[in-house]
Motif scaffolding. Structure first.
Motif, PDB file in Angstrom:
ATOM      1  N   HIS A  68     -10.844 -20.309  -0.584  1.00  0.00           N
ATOM      2  CA  HIS A  68     -10.414 -19.759  -1.841  1.00  0.00           C
ATOM      3  C   HIS A  68     -10.478 -20.468  -3.002  1.00  0.00           C
ATOM      4  O   HIS A  68     -10.318 -21.590  -2.697  1.00  0.00           O
ATOM      5  CB  HIS A  68      -8.811 -19.204  -1.422  1.00  0.00           C
ATOM      6  CG  HIS A  68      -8.808 -18.072  -0.462  1.00  0.00           C
ATOM      7  ND1 HIS A  68      -9.332 -16.633  -0.803  1.00  0.00           N
ATOM      8  CD2 HIS A  68      -8.384 -17.966   0.760  1.00  0.00           C
ATOM      9  CE1 HIS A  68      -8.982 -16.049   0.335  1.00  0.00           C
ATOM     10  NE2 HIS A  68      -8.389 -16.618   1.353  1.00  0.00           N
ATOM     11  N   ILE A  96      -1.465 -16.209  -6.842  1.00  0.00           N
ATOM     12  CA  ILE A  96      -0.481 -15.785  -5.998  1.00  0.00           C
ATOM     13  C   ILE A  96       1.018 -16.098  -6.293  1.00  0.00           C
ATOM     14  O   ILE A  96       1.823 -15.219  -6.137  1.00  0.00           O
ATOM     15  CB  ILE A  96      -0.546 -15.954  -4.302  1.00  0.00           C
ATOM     16  CG1 ILE A  96      -1.942 -15.397  -4.071  1.00  0.00           C
ATOM     17  CG2 ILE A  96       0.380 -15.957  -3.564  1.00  0.00           C
ATOM     18  CD1 ILE A  96      -2.507 -15.973  -2.331  1.00  0.00           C
ATOM     19  N   LEU A 116      -8.882 -22.034  -6.306  1.00  0.00           N
ATOM     20  CA  LEU A 116      -7.602 -22.613  -6.779  1.00  0.00           C
ATOM     21  C   LEU A 116      -6.908 -21.461  -7.448  1.00  0.00           C
ATOM     22  O   LEU A 116      -5.407 -21.256  -7.384  1.00  0.00           O
ATOM     23  CB  LEU A 116      -7.799 -23.775  -7.707  1.00  0.00           C
ATOM     24  CG  LEU A 116      -6.351 -24.463  -8.207  1.00  0.00           C
ATOM     25  CD1 LEU A 116      -5.735 -24.848  -6.885  1.00  0.00           C
ATOM     26  CD2 LEU A 116      -6.912 -25.875  -8.899  1.00  0.00           C
ATOM     27  N   TRP A 152      -7.059 -18.412  -7.168  1.00  0.00           N
ATOM     28  CA  TRP A 152      -6.573 -17.149  -6.453  1.00  0.00           C
ATOM     29  C   TRP A 152      -4.963 -17.950  -5.967  1.00  0.00           C
ATOM     30  O   TRP A 152      -4.120 -17.016  -5.802  1.00  0.00           O
ATOM     31  CB  TRP A 152      -7.482 -17.184  -4.962  1.00  0.00           C
ATOM     32  CG  TRP A 152      -7.017 -16.206  -4.296  1.00  0.00           C
ATOM     33  CD1 TRP A 152      -7.229 -14.777  -4.368  1.00  0.00           C
ATOM     34  CD2 TRP A 152      -6.200 -16.259  -2.725  1.00  0.00           C
ATOM     35  NE1 TRP A 152      -6.705 -14.097  -3.299  1.00  0.00           N
ATOM     36  CE2 TRP A 152      -6.029 -14.897  -2.322  1.00  0.00           C
ATOM     37  CE3 TRP A 152      -5.953 -17.499  -2.329  1.00  0.00           C
ATOM     38  CZ2 TRP A 152      -5.684 -14.646  -1.057  1.00  0.00           C
ATOM     39  CZ3 TRP A 152      -5.062 -17.147  -0.939  1.00  0.00           C
ATOM     40  CH2 TRP A 152      -4.937 -15.645  -0.596  1.00  0.00           C
ATOM     41  N   TYR A 153      -4.931 -19.119  -5.366  1.00  0.00           N
ATOM     42  CA  TYR A 153      -3.623 -19.722  -4.915  1.00  0.00           C
ATOM     43  C   TYR A 153      -2.603 -19.500  -6.130  1.00  0.00           C
ATOM     44  O   TYR A 153      -1.417 -19.048  -6.101  1.00  0.00           O
ATOM     45  CB  TYR A 153      -3.674 -21.135  -4.562  1.00  0.00           C
ATOM     46  CG  TYR A 153      -4.093 -20.994  -3.218  1.00  0.00           C
ATOM     47  CD1 TYR A 153      -3.623 -20.582  -2.018  1.00  0.00           C
ATOM     48  CD2 TYR A 153      -5.600 -21.510  -2.934  1.00  0.00           C
ATOM     49  CE1 TYR A 153      -4.267 -20.579  -0.627  1.00  0.00           C
ATOM     50  CE2 TYR A 153      -6.137 -21.629  -1.699  1.00  0.00           C
ATOM     51  CZ  TYR A 153      -5.450 -21.202  -0.672  1.00  0.00           C
ATOM     52  OH  TYR A 153      -6.130 -21.117   0.623  1.00  0.00           O
ATOM     53  N   THR A 211      -8.206 -30.690  -9.189  1.00  0.00           N
ATOM     54  CA  THR A 211      -7.458 -29.907  -8.381  1.00  0.00           C
ATOM     55  C   THR A 211      -5.836 -30.268  -8.556  1.00  0.00           C
ATOM     56  O   THR A 211      -4.966 -29.500  -8.976  1.00  0.00           O
ATOM     57  CB  THR A 211      -7.624 -29.494  -6.700  1.00  0.00           C
ATOM     58  OG1 THR A 211      -9.115 -29.517  -6.607  1.00  0.00           O
ATOM     59  CG2 THR A 211      -6.685 -28.823  -5.989  1.00  0.00           C
ATOM     60  N   THR A 223     -10.101 -24.028   2.070  1.00  0.00           N
ATOM     61  CA  THR A 223      -9.932 -22.898   2.748  1.00  0.00           C
ATOM     62  C   THR A 223     -10.864 -21.769   2.399  1.00  0.00           C
ATOM     63  O   THR A 223     -10.655 -20.654   3.173  1.00  0.00           O
ATOM     64  CB  THR A 223      -8.336 -22.255   2.322  1.00  0.00           C
ATOM     65  OG1 THR A 223      -8.312 -22.401   0.957  1.00  0.00           O
ATOM     66  CG2 THR A 223      -7.418 -23.339   2.987  1.00  0.00           C
TER      67      THR A 223
END
Lengths: 263, 218
Positions: free
Chosen positions: B185, B193, B187, B189-190, A9, B183
């Motif tokens: 969702h 956005i 990654l 997705w963020y 991430t 959360t």
């Protein structure tokens, strides 16, 4: 110790951020470059404006010179001729037919001379548009006028009549340069012989003026910036990317060679 | 209500409204098309939300159709803007040909409703990044300077570059490392956005600049 998911991430977020930062830097670079381009364009416009202003000034000076020549000619030549004609006609005594005939003949001769002089003046007035006929003709006109003073022995070689190219702005400046050089000779040089050579070679126009006057210290005059005529000549030559070579020796005279990229 | 509206639909709806306000009176084909495109984008997103969240069905086919509109509009936009400096026809035709080939390949190999055509999506993103960079290159090479601050074409291309270049990492690695955050969702997705926010902010600004340009032009 971070879990592999967290590490992935973080890695993806960091890499994405870097990928988003690159366009930011690109935009900053484009903005700076564009600003640089803007400054360059403004500078070019300003230089063009200065050039146009100088051309206008030159045109006015050429016209001034023409008007001065006309005024001098009217006062010293045509005016005198007409006064003499008037005096001759006034003194006619009609009773003495023989003398009256001679006087009328003289008056007619003076009038013819005046008309001839006025025609010459008309040519000079027309000379305001003289550069339209080419720099060769403009220079010729200027030399003709100088020869009329009869004060100098002129040696002229004008090879610019047949050049097929022209540059109206440069022509005007070249004509003005010649006028200023001649003015300087008349005012300061005390010369008796003037040699004028003009020719075109390798896309360059050459104007050489040599006289046998008292000469002057070129470096001193240039350093003191007292020679307004000389400064003006330098400024105009720089404006059209020309070169000036000036050699002056006391009691021997001065030689000016101007080289101008043409057209 | 929150089920019907997603953050994407809100962003796209707002951009659509700005497009209507700023471009409605515009006579240029491209800027008129921008309104239509924003309507298509918003409608697609809105329909996709209804299909996915309310009807609980696959909506991937809708996005696969949307790709056609997206590619046509972005290619046309870049063609129009590059045209002001160079002849972009060969470049745009080659790019469009490649994208079209990839799309056809994915239609035949995956069908229409199974998966999202990520290969076409990635290829088109790479092509648009190259087009955008080329646009900036010709812009810099041009002798005339432009007022960047109010230049609609420039900001439109900036939006394209941010969106497609910024999405490179997530497009390339999302299939390999699908990361779901705490959360709930993904990654992706963020990141999308942020990318959508950037794209539609720049586009909205370019629409505003265009309206200003139209007012100032005789």
């Amino acid at each position: 110790m971070q879990s592999p998911t967290t590490q992935v991430t973080t890695l993806i977020i960091l890499a994405t951020l870097i990928f988003l930062l690159m366009p930011v830097f690109l935009i900053i670079y484009i903005r700076l470059y564009n600003q640089h381009k803007k400054n360059h364009v403004i500078e070019k416009q300003s230089m063009q404006q200065k050039f146009d202003a100088e051309i206008l000034k030159t045109l006015v000076e050429v016209q001034d010179q023409t008007m001065q020549s006309i005024a001098t000619e009217l006062h010293d030549n045509v005016g005198q001729l007409l006064s003499l004609t008037s005096l001759t006609l006034n003194s006619i005594n009609l009773a003495d037919q023989e003398k009256a005939g001679k006087k009328i003949e003289n008056s007619l001769s003076l009038l013819s001379k005046s008309i001839k002089e006025l025609r010459e003046l008309a040519k000079l007035l027309h000379g305001e548009q003289i550069v339209e006929h080419g720099i060769g003709h403009a220079i010729d006109q200027e030399i003709n006028w100088l020869s009329k003073t009869g004060a100098y022995e002129l040696k002229v070689s004008n090879d610019l009549f047949d050049i097929q190219i022209s540059s109206p702005d440069k022509d005007l400046i070249i004509l003005r340069l010649l006028q200023e050089i001649i003015n300087n000779i008349i005012k300061h040089a005390q010369a008796t012989i003037i040699q004028i050579d003009t020719y075109f070679s390798d896309d360059k126009l050459f104007l050489k003026v040599k006289e046998n006057g008292i000469g002057f210290d070129y470096d001193e005059t240039k350093a003191k910036k007292t020679g307004m005529g000389l400064n003006s000549i330098h400024k105009r030559i720089d404006m059209i990317n020309g070169k000036l070579e000036l050699n002056s020796s006391p009691q021997i005279g001065t030689t000016i060679l101007i080289e101008i990229p043409y057209p | 209500m929150s089920k019907v509206f997603s953050i994407f639909t809100i962003i796209e709806f707002l951009t659509f409204i700005i497009a209507i306000i700023c471009l409605f009176k515009d006579k240029s084909l491209f800027w008129k098309l921008a309104i239509a495109y924003m309507l298509v984008t918003f409608s697609t997103e809105f329909t996709a939300v209804i299909i996915g969240r309310i009807l609980h069905q696959h909506n991937v086919w809708l996005y696969n159709i949307y790709i056609i509109f997206e590619n046509c509009f972005v290619s046309f936009g870049l063609y129009q803007f590059l045209k002001q400096y160079v002849n972009p026809k060969p470049l745009i035709l080659v790019g469009s040909g490649l994208i079209f080939s990839s799309y056809c390949f994915e239609v035949f190999s995956h069908g229409f409703t199974e998966v999202f055509y990520s290969a076409t999506n990635n290829l088109s993103a790479a092509i648009y990044v190259l087009y955008s960079l080329y646009y900036f290159y010709v812009l810099l090479k041009d002798d005339n300077f432009i007022k960047l601050k109010y230049h609609p074409q420039f900001w439109w291309v900036v939006g394209v570059l941010f969106y497609y270049f910024g999405g490179t990492i997530i497009n390339l690695f999302d299939d390999v490392f699908r990361v779901k955050l705490s959360t709930g969702h993904w990654l992706r997705w963020y990141i999308y956005i942020i990318l959508n926010l950037l794209l539609y902010s720049f586009w909205s600004y370019s629409f505003i600049c265009r309206a200003r340009q139209r007012r100032l032009l005789p």
